[in-house]
Each structure stands twice: as structure tokens, then as C-alpha cells.
Design a protein around this motif. Structure first.
Motif, short mmCIF file in Angstrom:
data_model
loop_
_atom_site.label_atom_id
_atom_site.label_comp_id
_atom_site.label_asym_id
_atom_site.label_seq_id
_atom_site.Cartn_x
_atom_site.Cartn_y
_atom_site.Cartn_z
N PHE A 11 -6.89 -12.87 -47.94
CA PHE A 11 -8.33 -12.85 -47.73
C PHE A 11 -8.66 -12.07 -46.47
CE2 PHE A 11 -6.70 -16.69 -45.78
CZ PHE A 11 -7.33 -16.75 -44.57
N MET A 12 -9.91 -11.63 -46.40
CA MET A 12 -10.39 -10.87 -45.25
C MET A 12 -10.99 -11.84 -44.23
SD MET A 12 -12.31 -7.67 -47.08
CE MET A 12 -13.32 -8.70 -48.14
N ASN A 13 -10.66 -11.60 -42.96
CA ASN A 13 -11.22 -12.39 -41.88
C ASN A 13 -11.28 -11.52 -40.64
OD1 ASN A 13 -12.18 -14.54 -40.36
ND2 ASN A 13 -10.14 -15.33 -39.94
N ASN A 14 -12.48 -11.27 -40.14
CA ASN A 14 -12.70 -10.46 -38.93
C ASN A 14 -12.03 -9.09 -39.02
OD1 ASN A 14 -14.21 -12.49 -37.69
ND2 ASN A 14 -12.36 -13.47 -36.88
N GLY A 15 -12.15 -8.44 -40.16
CA GLY A 15 -11.61 -7.09 -40.31
C GLY A 15 -10.11 -7.03 -40.49
N LYS A 16 -9.47 -8.15 -40.73
CA LYS A 16 -8.02 -8.21 -40.92
C LYS A 16 -7.71 -8.81 -42.29
CE LYS A 16 -6.88 -7.74 -36.36
NZ LYS A 16 -6.50 -6.48 -35.88
N ASN A 17 -6.51 -8.48 -42.79
CA ASN A 17 -6.01 -9.03 -44.05
C ASN A 17 -5.07 -10.19 -43.71
OD1 ASN A 17 -4.96 -9.53 -46.57
ND2 ASN A 17 -3.88 -7.61 -46.74
N TYR A 18 -5.47 -11.40 -44.06
CA TYR A 18 -4.65 -12.58 -43.84
C TYR A 18 -3.89 -12.88 -45.11
CZ TYR A 18 -6.87 -14.05 -39.45
OH TYR A 18 -7.29 -14.14 -38.16
N GLN A 19 -2.59 -13.13 -45.00
CA GLN A 19 -1.77 -13.54 -46.14
C GLN A 19 -1.12 -14.86 -45.76
OE1 GLN A 19 0.75 -10.69 -48.27
NE2 GLN A 19 2.45 -12.08 -47.88
N LEU A 20 -1.45 -15.91 -46.51
CA LEU A 20 -0.93 -17.25 -46.24
C LEU A 20 -0.27 -17.82 -47.48
CD1 LEU A 20 -3.97 -18.84 -44.36
CD2 LEU A 20 -1.83 -18.09 -43.36
N ARG A 61 1.34 -13.46 -42.72
CA ARG A 61 1.11 -12.34 -41.82
C ARG A 61 -0.35 -11.96 -41.74
NH1 ARG A 61 3.64 -7.57 -45.61
NH2 ARG A 61 2.32 -8.06 -47.36
N ILE A 62 -0.66 -11.22 -40.70
CA ILE A 62 -1.98 -10.62 -40.52
C ILE A 62 -1.75 -9.12 -40.42
CG2 ILE A 62 -4.01 -10.45 -39.05
CD1 ILE A 62 -3.30 -13.17 -37.89
N SER A 63 -2.55 -8.35 -41.16
CA SER A 63 -2.43 -6.90 -41.09
C SER A 63 -3.82 -6.28 -41.11
CB SER A 63 -1.58 -6.36 -42.24
OG SER A 63 -2.15 -6.72 -43.48
N GLU A 64 -3.87 -5.01 -40.80
CA GLU A 64 -5.13 -4.27 -40.84
C GLU A 64 -5.54 -4.06 -42.29
OE1 GLU A 64 -7.07 -3.39 -38.24
OE2 GLU A 64 -5.63 -4.39 -36.94
N LEU A 65 -6.85 -4.05 -42.54
CA LEU A 65 -7.34 -3.85 -43.90
C LEU A 65 -7.17 -2.42 -44.38
CD1 LEU A 65 -10.61 -5.94 -44.07
CD2 LEU A 65 -8.55 -6.26 -45.41
N GLY A 66 -7.40 -1.47 -43.54
CA GLY A 66 -7.31 -0.08 -43.95
C GLY A 66 -8.60 0.34 -44.63
N ASP A 67 -8.58 1.51 -45.24
CA ASP A 67 -9.77 2.06 -45.86
C ASP A 67 -9.90 1.73 -47.34
OD1 ASP A 67 -10.43 3.20 -43.46
OD2 ASP A 67 -9.44 5.11 -43.92
N ASN A 68 -8.89 1.10 -47.93
CA ASN A 68 -8.93 0.88 -49.37
C ASN A 68 -9.51 -0.47 -49.78
OD1 ASN A 68 -6.84 -0.60 -48.41
ND2 ASN A 68 -5.35 0.04 -49.93
N VAL A 69 -9.99 -1.28 -48.83
CA VAL A 69 -10.61 -2.56 -49.15
C VAL A 69 -12.04 -2.55 -48.60
CG1 VAL A 69 -10.54 -5.06 -48.83
CG2 VAL A 69 -8.42 -3.77 -49.05
N THR A 70 -12.99 -2.82 -49.49
CA THR A 70 -14.40 -2.85 -49.11
C THR A 70 -14.96 -4.23 -49.38
OG1 THR A 70 -14.60 -0.53 -49.71
CG2 THR A 70 -16.64 -1.76 -49.49
N ALA A 71 -15.71 -4.76 -48.44
CA ALA A 71 -16.34 -6.06 -48.62
C ALA A 71 -17.38 -5.98 -49.73
CB ALA A 71 -16.98 -6.52 -47.33
N PHE A 72 -17.50 -7.05 -50.51
CA PHE A 72 -18.47 -7.12 -51.60
C PHE A 72 -19.61 -8.00 -51.16
CE2 PHE A 72 -20.14 -9.08 -55.44
CZ PHE A 72 -20.42 -7.96 -56.18
N PRO A 73 -20.84 -7.76 -51.38
CA PRO A 73 -21.40 -6.57 -52.02
C PRO A 73 -21.47 -5.42 -51.04
CG PRO A 73 -23.18 -8.04 -51.45
CD PRO A 73 -21.88 -8.74 -51.07
N PHE A 74 -21.32 -4.22 -51.56
CA PHE A 74 -21.32 -3.01 -50.73
C PHE A 74 -22.59 -2.24 -50.98
CE2 PHE A 74 -20.36 1.56 -50.34
CZ PHE A 74 -20.13 1.61 -48.98
N PHE A 75 -23.33 -1.97 -49.92
CA PHE A 75 -24.55 -1.18 -50.01
C PHE A 75 -24.32 0.10 -49.23
CE2 PHE A 75 -25.94 -5.64 -50.16
CZ PHE A 75 -26.44 -5.65 -51.45
N SER A 76 -24.35 1.22 -49.90
CA SER A 76 -24.02 2.48 -49.27
C SER A 76 -25.11 2.99 -48.34
CB SER A 76 -23.72 3.54 -50.32
OG SER A 76 -24.89 3.80 -51.07
N GLY A 77 -26.28 2.42 -48.41
CA GLY A 77 -27.39 2.85 -47.56
C GLY A 77 -28.24 3.92 -48.23
#
Length: 106
Positions: free
Chosen positions: A12-21, A87-103
Motif C-alpha cells: 500500500f501507499m503511505n506518504n509517497g512510499k510503497n509499504y510491503q507488509l 520493506r519500504i521503497s519509493e513508489l516511482g513514476d509507475n504508480v498513480t494515486a486514484f482518483p487521478f485528475f490531470s488538471g
């Protein structure tokens, strides 16, 4: 797989990081829009190498009996047979939070 031996890997995503538990209990929460995880599984003190992200997770979740994760933060849930390293890792550019509004307006 019996309920007692069930083991889940949740990402799951938490504070811009990928948490794996790894957890033994994962249920839909009575709080609307959340899942509830409990019975956290970490590598024991017998491991020779110390992973800083695993140690950070151990301290972050020490004393926590249950955690409530928003459904929109969940990336993936797997039923697994063997535990791995939390582990905790960086999300990178391939994961986008939902819902995504491009503006951009249609």
C-alpha cells in the motif's frame, strides 16, 4: 489453506512510499472504505543481515495491534505461503494515486 496458517502480503501507499507488509489477519473493516490488518509478521532476530527499511517498519508498527488502511491506498494483496522481508521503497513514476485528475478540463 486453513485460516490459522493464512499469510498475506499487502502493498500500500503511505506518504509517497510503497509499504510491503506480511500479516496473518486481513479483513474488511467496519469503518467504511478501509481494510483492517493485524498480526504482523516480521523476520525474527535470527537473521544475520539487518535491513534498515525492515527495522523502520518494526519500530513504526511496534505496539500496533491493528491498522486500518484506506482502500484507495492498497496496491496489491497476495495470499502467500512463505514470508519474506517487510520493506519500504519509493513508489516511482509507475504508480498513480486514484482518483487521478490531470488538471485538464474536457
Amino acid at each position: 489453506m486453513s485460516n490459522e496458517s493464512a499469510l498475506y502480503r499487502i502493498q500500500f501507499m503511505n506518504n509517497g512510499k510503497n509499504y510491503q507488509l506480511y500479516v496473518r489477519e486481513l479483513v474488511q473493516s467496519s469503518l467504511f472504505g478501509f481494510i483492517e490488518i493485524a498480526d504482523f509478521v516480521f523476520h525474527g532476530p535470527s537473521t544475520l543481515l539487518v535491513d534498515p527499511s525492515t527495522e523502520k517498519l518494526k519500530t513504526e508498527f511496534s505496539g500496533v495491534n491493528r491498522s486500518f488502511i484506506p482502500l484507495q491506498a492498497v496496491i496489491r494483496i497476495d495470499a502467500v505461503t512463505d514470508k519474506g522481508a517487510a520493506r519500504i521503497s519509493e513508489l516511482g513514476d509507475n504508480v498513480t494515486a486514484f482518483p487521478f485528475f490531470s488538471g485538464k478540463k474536457p
